[in-house]
Design a protein around this motif. Structure first.
Motif, mmCIF file in Angstrom:
data_model
loop_
_atom_site.group_PDB
_atom_site.id
_atom_site.type_symbol
_atom_site.label_atom_id
_atom_site.label_comp_id
_atom_site.label_asym_id
_atom_site.label_seq_id
_atom_site.Cartn_x
_atom_site.Cartn_y
_atom_site.Cartn_z
ATOM 1 N N GLU A 162 9.082 -14.582 3.560
ATOM 2 C CA GLU A 162 8.601 -13.215 3.764
ATOM 3 C C GLU A 162 8.878 -12.770 5.194
ATOM 4 O O GLU A 162 9.296 -11.627 5.436
ATOM 5 N N GLU A 163 8.656 -13.680 6.161
ATOM 6 C CA GLU A 163 8.934 -13.351 7.559
ATOM 7 C C GLU A 163 10.419 -13.093 7.771
ATOM 8 O O GLU A 163 10.801 -12.165 8.492
ATOM 9 N N ASN A 164 11.260 -13.906 7.141
ATOM 10 C CA ASN A 164 12.707 -13.711 7.259
ATOM 11 C C ASN A 164 13.138 -12.392 6.638
ATOM 12 O O ASN A 164 13.981 -11.668 7.185
ATOM 13 N N ASN A 165 12.542 -12.064 5.479
ATOM 14 C CA ASN A 165 12.866 -10.802 4.820
ATOM 15 C C ASN A 165 12.438 -9.620 5.677
ATOM 16 O O ASN A 165 13.163 -8.624 5.794
ATOM 17 N N ASN A 166 11.244 -9.744 6.292
ATOM 18 C CA ASN A 166 10.768 -8.665 7.162
ATOM 19 C C ASN A 166 11.662 -8.513 8.381
ATOM 20 O O ASN A 166 11.959 -7.391 8.819
ATOM 21 N N ALA A 167 12.085 -9.661 8.941
ATOM 22 C CA ALA A 167 12.971 -9.621 10.104
ATOM 23 C C ALA A 167 14.306 -8.989 9.746
ATOM 24 O O ALA A 167 14.854 -8.176 10.508
ATOM 25 N N SER A 168 14.831 -9.336 8.569
ATOM 26 C CA SER A 168 16.104 -8.769 8.121
ATOM 27 C C SER A 168 15.970 -7.270 7.876
ATOM 28 O O SER A 168 16.861 -6.489 8.223
ATOM 29 N N ALA A 169 14.827 -6.885 7.281
ATOM 30 C CA ALA A 169 14.600 -5.464 7.016
ATOM 31 C C ALA A 169 14.480 -4.689 8.318
ATOM 32 O O ALA A 169 15.020 -3.575 8.462
ATOM 33 N N THR A 170 13.782 -5.277 9.300
ATOM 34 C CA THR A 170 13.639 -4.622 10.608
ATOM 35 C C THR A 170 14.984 -4.504 11.302
ATOM 36 O O THR A 170 15.306 -3.458 11.888
ATOM 37 N N ALA A 171 15.779 -5.575 11.242
ATOM 38 C CA ALA A 171 17.102 -5.551 11.863
ATOM 39 C C ALA A 171 17.988 -4.497 11.214
ATOM 40 O O ALA A 171 18.726 -3.772 11.889
ATOM 41 N N GLY A 172 17.899 -4.413 9.879
ATOM 42 C CA GLY A 172 18.682 -3.409 9.168
ATOM 43 C C GLY A 172 18.269 -1.999 9.535
ATOM 44 O O GLY A 172 19.113 -1.108 9.703
#
Length: 209
Positions: A162-172
Motif C-alpha cells: 500500500e505504501e509503495n502504491n501510494n508512493a507511485s501514485a504520488t510520483a505519478g
C-alpha cells in the motif's frame, strides 16, 4: 416354498439369479455432460491451507457461535497481489469466512488457549459486509502459530504494498504537475514574441488626428 410342478421347477432353475449379468445393455435415458466447476480461486495462489474450526462472536447473545469446521486458506491474487482469507465447511463447502487481509489487521492468541486465536474483520461470507470478531481453533499449537505468523506477515506485506502504491501514485501525480507546468511555460514563451510584435506595431502605427 419350492414348486412341485416339474415345469415350474424347470423355469425356476433356468431363471437368472438377481445379481447375474444377463448381457442386456440399457441405454441411458438422459445423457449427462461434464460441467466445469469453478471455485472462484482460479486466479489465486494458496499460501496457507489448514484444517480448523471457526467461531464468530454473537454480540446480541454475548457468546461465541460456531461457524463451521473445515479448511482455512490464505489466497493471494496473481495480478493484484491482494490476499484474502477463505474458509469453507468440510462437507457442504459452504463459505463461513471470506475477507481481505488488510494492513491494519492483527491476530492475537485467544486468552487461555494456545490452539486458538482471534481477530476482527469486515467479512463477506453472508453476501454483505459485516464487522465480525472471529475465533479459530486448530488441532495443534504448531498449526495455530503457523496461522498467526503467516497472517501477520501478509498484513505487513500488504502495508508495504500500500505504501509503495501510494508512493507511485504520488510520483505519478507530481510528474503530471511538472509536465503541466512545463507546457504552461512553453505557451507563455510562445505568447511573449507575439505580444512584443503587437506592442511594436502599435508604436509604429501613425497617430490619428
Amino acid at each position: 416354498m419350492a414348486s412341485t410342478d416339474p415345469e415350474h421347477r424347470e423355469e425356476e432353475e433356468n431363471a437368472p439369479a438377481e445379481d447375474e449379468d444377463t448381457g442386456a445393455q440399457v441405454a441411458p435415458i438422459v445423457k449427462l455432460e461434464e460441467v466445469a466447476v469453478t471455485t472462484g480461486e482460479e486466479d489465486e495462489d494458496s499460501i496457507l491451507d489448514l484444517k480448523a474450526k471457526l467461531y464468530r462472536f454473537d454480540k446480541d447473545g454475548n457468546q461465541w457461535k460456531e461457524r463451521g469446521a473445515g479448511t482455512v486458506k490464505l489466497l493471494k491474487h496473481k495480478v493484484s497481489g491482494k490476499v484474502r482469507l477463505v474458509m469453507r465447511q468440510s462437507k457442504t463447502l459452504k463459505i463461513c469466512a471470506n475477507h481481505l487481509v488488510l494492513p491494519n489487521m492483527s491476530v492475537q492468541e485467544h486468552a487461555g488457549n494456545e490452539k486458538s486465536c482471534v481477530w476482527h474483520a469486515s467479512d463477506y461470507a453472508d453476501g454483505e459486509l459485516k464487522d465480525e470478531l472471529f475465533c479459530i481453533r486448530f488441532a495443534s499449537v504448531e498449526n495455530c502459530k503457523t496461522f498467526m505468523e503467516t497472517f501477520q506477515e501478509v498484513a505487513e506485506s500488504q502495508k508495504k504494498q500500500e505504501e509503495n502504491n501510494n508512493a507511485s501514485a504520488t510520483a505519478g501525480l507530481l510528474e503530471k504537475l511538472v509536465v503541466k507546468e512545463k507546457k504552461s511555460e512553453e505557451k507563455e514563451a510562445e505568447a511573449e514574441p507575439e505580444k512584443e510584435d503587437a506592442d511594436k506595431k502599435a508604436d509604429e502605427a501613425p497617430a490619428t488626428t
